[in-house]
Design an enzyme around this catalytic site. Sequence first.
Site, PDB file in Angstrom:
ATOM      1  N   ASP A  84     -13.183  14.873  -4.879  1.00 38.03           N
ATOM      2  CA  ASP A  84     -13.213  16.172  -5.558  1.00 38.03           C
ATOM      3  C   ASP A  84     -14.436  16.170  -6.467  1.00 38.03           C
ATOM      4  OD1 ASP A  84     -12.395  18.648  -6.837  1.00 38.03           O
ATOM      5  OD2 ASP A  84     -10.335  18.154  -6.269  1.00 38.03           O
ATOM      6  N   LYS A  88      -7.175   8.154  -1.679  1.00 39.57           N
ATOM      7  CA  LYS A  88      -8.512   8.622  -1.238  1.00 39.57           C
ATOM      8  C   LYS A  88      -8.988   9.866  -1.984  1.00 39.57           C
ATOM      9  CE  LYS A  88      -7.848   6.919   3.525  1.00 39.57           C
ATOM     10  NZ  LYS A  88      -6.417   6.517   3.497  1.00 39.57           N
ATOM     11  N   LYS A 131       0.834  -1.204   0.000  1.00 41.60           N
ATOM     12  CA  LYS A 131       0.000   0.000   0.000  1.00 41.60           C
ATOM     13  C   LYS A 131       0.866   1.250   0.000  1.00 41.60           C
ATOM     14  CE  LYS A 131      -2.562   1.558   3.652  1.00 41.60           C
ATOM     15  NZ  LYS A 131      -2.460   3.018   3.699  1.00 41.60           N
ATOM     16  N   ARG A 175       2.581  -1.351  10.764  1.00 46.41           N
ATOM     17  CA  ARG A 175       3.644  -1.367  11.774  1.00 46.41           C
ATOM     18  C   ARG A 175       4.018  -2.727  12.362  1.00 46.41           C
ATOM     19  NH1 ARG A 175       0.817   3.539  14.638  1.00 46.41           N
ATOM     20  NH2 ARG A 175      -0.881   2.435  13.592  1.00 46.41           N
ATOM     21  N   THR A 226     -11.742   5.622  10.357  1.00 42.69           N
ATOM     22  CA  THR A 226     -11.855   5.072  11.720  1.00 42.69           C
ATOM     23  C   THR A 226     -11.458   6.103  12.782  1.00 42.69           C
ATOM     24  OG1 THR A 226      -9.745   4.015  11.217  1.00 42.69           O
ATOM     25  CG2 THR A 226     -11.672   2.599  11.263  1.00 42.69           C
ATOM     26  N   ASP A 277      -3.327   4.275  -2.181  1.00 44.51           N
ATOM     27  CA  ASP A 277      -4.276   4.741  -1.154  1.00 44.51           C
ATOM     28  C   ASP A 277      -4.232   6.273  -1.088  1.00 44.51           C
ATOM     29  OD1 ASP A 277      -5.915   4.960   1.084  1.00 44.51           O
ATOM     30  OD2 ASP A 277      -4.356   4.352   2.497  1.00 44.51           O
TER      31      ASP A 277
HETATM   32  O1  C5P Z   1       0.506   0.405  10.978  1.00 43.25           O
HETATM   33  P1  C5P Z   1      -0.912   0.006  10.771  1.00 43.25           P
HETATM   34  O2  C5P Z   1      -1.102  -1.490  10.608  1.00 43.25           O
HETATM   35  O3  C5P Z   1      -1.836   0.600  11.789  1.00 43.25           O
HETATM   36  O4  C5P Z   1      -1.278   0.647   9.353  1.00 43.25           O
HETATM   37  C1  C5P Z   1      -2.555   0.562   8.823  1.00 43.25           C
HETATM   38  C2  C5P Z   1      -2.613   1.311   7.530  1.00 43.25           C
HETATM   39  O5  C5P Z   1      -3.964   1.342   7.087  1.00 43.25           O
HETATM   40  C3  C5P Z   1      -2.151   2.766   7.602  1.00 43.25           C
HETATM   41  O6  C5P Z   1      -1.536   3.073   6.353  1.00 43.25           O
HETATM   42  C4  C5P Z   1      -3.431   3.545   7.783  1.00 43.25           C
HETATM   43  O7  C5P Z   1      -3.377   4.828   7.217  1.00 43.25           O
HETATM   44  C5  C5P Z   1      -4.422   2.676   6.995  1.00 43.25           C
HETATM   45  N1  C5P Z   1      -5.816   2.796   7.400  1.00 43.25           N
HETATM   46  C6  C5P Z   1      -6.259   2.547   8.684  1.00 43.25           C
HETATM   47  N2  C5P Z   1      -7.587   2.674   8.986  1.00 43.25           N
HETATM   48  C7  C5P Z   1      -8.439   3.013   8.057  1.00 43.25           C
HETATM   49  C8  C5P Z   1      -8.017   3.270   6.763  1.00 43.25           C
HETATM   50  C9  C5P Z   1      -6.682   3.138   6.461  1.00 43.25           C
HETATM   51  O8  C5P Z   1      -5.487   2.221   9.549  1.00 43.25           O
HETATM   52  N3  C5P Z   1      -9.725   3.086   8.359  1.00 43.25           N
END
Ligand code: C5P
Length: 233
Positions: A66, A63, A34, A213, A121, A61
């Site tokens: 517009d 998003k 991603k 992460r 979220t 990603d």
């Molecule tokens: O590090 P982590 O596993 O939390 O990363 C989750 C990824 O998914 C990040 O790039 C975050 O921006 C994305 N994301 C999220 N929740 C959402 C939409 C996207 O955590 N509702």
Amino acid sequence: MELKDRLIIALDYSDEAKALELVSLTREYAGVYKVGFELFVSAGPGIVKKLTALGGKVFLDLKFHDIPNTVAQASGAAAALGVLMFNVHASGGIDMMKKAADEAAKGGKDSPLVLGVTVLTSMNDRVLKEELGLPLGANAQALKLAKLAKEAGLDGVVCSGQEIKAIKEACGKDFKLVVPGVRPAWAAGDDQKRIITPREAIAAGADYIVIGRPITKANDPKTAAKRVLEELQ
Ligand code: C5P
């Protein structure tokens, strides 16, 4: 679809070299990477070609949100980059989403999947109701926007683990669900609140899971990715 193609690793880096290194380490265990704002703005669209050259597919990603014409043009540009999937805000409305889907579909069978973003979220009921004046609350608003995305002809939505069952029921089994906020039992929760494990997400009906992460910040990212894939099996 191979199981590893359902694991999307979030390359939340500003440094292109670090992103590419992570991909080399984890390629065996993940099929999709991603690219979000941080990496795209720092490294530019060339990063997509570099990832593809390493054998990874890309979830762009960005998003888009517009006026319909602008989103249609951006969607055409995303499709031309050869990404596997990209997303637009469902709250941009049916016309905007339809134009994005139409533009993306021009490439024929290799066209990218177009996903809707429902409710971020980071938004809760209070923010929606008091700040934005949206009366439904987060869960009902997310379901409403998922149905709108389906009506507009999008391929699926990004949603939290808690919403998988309701959205699959309402939008059908072919409507693709991409689920972030996924944490293996052995990993720290970080700032994710509504978390679900990889196995639970797939069992509930997720088509793809997004993990950042727990893999990118692990001491040994290769082993972390391997463990996630094993859990999916
Ligand atoms: O590090 P982590 O596993 O939390 O990363 C989750 C990824 O998914 C990040 O790039 C975050 O921006 C994305 N994301 C999220 N929740 C959402 C939409 C996207 O955590 N509702």
